[in-house]
Design an enzyme around this catalytic site. Structure first.
Site, short mmCIF file in Angstrom:
data_model
loop_
_atom_site.label_atom_id
_atom_site.label_comp_id
_atom_site.label_asym_id
_atom_site.label_seq_id
_atom_site.Cartn_x
_atom_site.Cartn_y
_atom_site.Cartn_z
N LYS A 135 51.88 -0.83 15.22
CA LYS A 135 50.52 -1.21 15.65
C LYS A 135 50.51 -1.50 17.15
O LYS A 135 49.63 -1.04 17.88
CB LYS A 135 50.09 -2.45 14.86
N THR A 152 44.14 -13.99 6.34
CA THR A 152 44.30 -15.04 5.32
C THR A 152 43.90 -14.42 3.98
O THR A 152 42.84 -14.71 3.44
CB THR A 152 43.41 -16.26 5.62
N PHE A 158 32.42 -14.19 13.28
CA PHE A 158 31.41 -13.72 12.32
C PHE A 158 31.20 -12.21 12.39
O PHE A 158 30.17 -11.70 11.96
CB PHE A 158 30.07 -14.43 12.57
N LEU A 159 32.18 -11.51 12.98
CA LEU A 159 31.93 -10.08 13.21
C LEU A 159 31.86 -9.29 11.91
O LEU A 159 32.52 -9.61 10.92
CB LEU A 159 32.99 -9.47 14.14
N ASN A 200 29.51 -16.75 4.67
CA ASN A 200 29.90 -15.62 3.80
C ASN A 200 29.48 -15.86 2.36
O ASN A 200 29.09 -14.93 1.65
CB ASN A 200 31.40 -15.36 3.92
N PHE A 207 20.25 -7.89 3.51
CA PHE A 207 21.21 -8.29 2.47
C PHE A 207 20.57 -8.41 1.09
O PHE A 207 21.07 -9.12 0.22
CB PHE A 207 21.99 -9.55 2.87
N ALA A 243 20.33 -3.80 -3.32
CA ALA A 243 21.00 -3.77 -4.64
C ALA A 243 21.80 -2.48 -4.76
O ALA A 243 21.44 -1.45 -4.20
CB ALA A 243 19.95 -3.84 -5.75
N CYS A 273 36.55 -9.50 3.49
CA CYS A 273 36.06 -10.88 3.70
C CYS A 273 35.33 -11.47 2.50
O CYS A 273 35.82 -12.41 1.88
CB CYS A 273 35.15 -10.93 4.92
N LYS A 307 37.23 -12.21 -1.05
CA LYS A 307 38.31 -13.21 -1.01
C LYS A 307 37.82 -14.54 -0.47
O LYS A 307 38.31 -15.60 -0.86
CB LYS A 307 39.53 -12.70 -0.25
#
Ligand code: UDX
Length: 436
Positions: free
Chosen positions: A35, A85, A147-148, A210, A251, A254, A262, A265
């Site tokens: 990487k 995480t 918050f990207l 989230n 958001f 449907a 994100c 999890k």
């Protein structure tokens, strides 16, 4: 300002490149040699619009360097932690191994007055636990959640909706907040809300944002389930309730639901953390949110089966999309790929196509059939399933032309992104999610 970024994944690599692009002197650190090599050669290790350009500019003008040697962070004023995480194996809680390892690796190279800024999404209480390790080196820990959105990560990093910094009480915390305010000058100069708070609030802002977004999606998907047994159309319902400014239309798409690295999890880790705090019932609804979300994948599979007169066994099904959403090659917890895998499991002959995610999808699920070219993928299909709403499938796929390629004009629109009238006019049998 001289800064370092520990962890160069979806979050860290973008943060490093974006900070370099606004004039900071940035060193990115990652344990993954390949990487670091790619990034040093200005090659993005994943698909993110705008990132290759920023990497090329930063590497060329010397503002941006990458290394595997953490000692090179010495001299930086702010050290960002952007490691993953993930969900723990065999549990719902967040796995903090990488955050702990990053802090342990960083501490020996901190100088008094340095700032360590956690960006990773962590369970509430984590910063408090890490703070003493950082302050023992004379540095200050702050929590500065990110918050990207993937696909918009560059824009979201340089020009976010808001900036949140959790700091310890006292002068060191105030100085650290001021340093971050200066670092993010393009946003702070133009008046982007800059919220200075305590650790717990900063950590909770991220997970609750989230959780709210996931809840909004599952709410509309629950309405889709009701629409399915009543003959209502969930997309019209979403439009109608979305006109209420208190609700809003965003958001409320449907379909087969949320996925990615994100939301799934994070809601699980939040529920697990709430249990540890003795407040499991406060976010008990997140279990429902998760359950509704997973049911929609199953529903998409059911619709394909229904469309093929009851069984997908031995039938040729073309799956349009593998990424968890458009403008991304990310397949982590992708509902799109899950639908493909389930269909394959039921004996369908599945061909998956996607503009960016095929390589990742093939690595994870070599049992599936893959085809780079959309039109080749469509040839001979007995059912077409749209699972990622890329423009290639949503806007730029002509139902008449597509009808010439397939064997049977049957389409399941897992993202409610096609115009049923147009597709039906072209002779297709159209199935949507929560639409008649
Ligand atoms: C999310 C948050 O938006 C971001 O603020 C946070 O920092 C990280 O998590 P991301 O994972 O990039 O970002 O994806 P997002 O755009 O939020 O979409 C998440 C999932 O929800 C996707 O699978 C998407 O297809 C789905 N979705 C979104 C819906 O099913 N319906 C919608 O109406 C919107």
């Amino acid at each position: 300002m001289k800064i370092s970024v520990i962890g160069c994944g979806y979050l860290g690599a973008v943060h490093a490149a974006a900070m370099a692009s606004i004039g900071h002197d940035v060193i990115g650190v990652d344990v993954d040699v390949r990487k670091v090599e790619a990034l040093s050669n200005a090659k993005a290790p994943f698909f993110e619009p705008g990132l290759p350009e920023l990497l090329a500019a930063g590497v060329a003008n010397g503002n941006l360097r990458f290394t595997t040697d953490i000692s090179e962070v010495q001299g930086a004023r702010i050290h960002f932690i952007g490691v993953g995480t993930p969900q723990q194996r065999g549990g719902y809680a967040a796995d903090l191994t990488y955050v702990n390892a990053a802090v342990d690796a960083l501490v020996p190279f901190l100088s008094p007055g340095d700032i360590v800024a956690g960006k990773s999404t962590v369970p509430v209480g984590t910063a408090e636990q890490l703070a003493s390790r950082v302050s023992a080196a004379g540095a200050t820990l702050v929590w500065n959640p990110e918050f990207l959105r993937e696909g918009w990560a560059v824009q979201d990093t340089i020009d976010p909706d808001r900036l949140v910094v959790g700091v310890p009480a006292g002068a060191a915390g105030e100085d650290a907040a001021q340093a971050l305010r200066e670092l993010y000058y393009p946003a702070t100069d133009k008046g982007t809300p800059f919220i200075v708070t305590d650790y717990a609030t900063a950590e909770l802002v991220k997970v609750s944002a989230n959780a709210f977004l996931a809840t909004k999606i599952s709410f509309i998907n629950a309405m889709a389930e009701i629409a399915e047994v009543t003959g209502a159309d969930v997309t019209q319902l979403a439009d109608a309730i979305g006109h209420d400014a208190r609700i809003g239309r965003r958001f409320l798409g449907a379909g087969i639901g949320f996925g990615g690295g994100c939301l799934p999890k994070d809601i699980r880790a939040f529920a697990a953390r709430a249990e540890e705090l003795g407040k499991g019932e406060s976010v008990g609804f997140l279990r429902e949110v998760d359950a509704i979300n997973l049911r929609r994948r199953e529903r998409a599979v059911e619709l394909v089966s229904l469309a093929l007169d009851g069984s997908v066994y031995g039938r040729k099904v073309t799956v349009l999309g593998a990424a968890f959403k458009p403008h991304s090659d990310d397949i982590r917890d992708s509902p799109a790929l899950d639908v493909a895998v389930r269909l394959h499991g039921l004996g369908a002959v599945v061909t998956v196509t996607d503009p960016e995610a095929i390589e990742n999808a093939r690595r994870a699920h070599p049992q599936l059939g893959f085809e780079e070219d959309r039109d080749t993928a469509l040839r001979g299909a007995e059912a077409v399933v749209v699972v990622t709403e890329w423009d290639e499938y949503r806007k730029n796929l002509d139902p008449v032309a597509a009808g010439e390629l397939v064997d049977k004009r049957v389409v399941v629109d897992g993202r409610n992104c096609l115009d049923p009238t147009q597709w039906r006019a072209a002779g297709w049998t159209y199935f949507g999610m929560g639409r008649p």
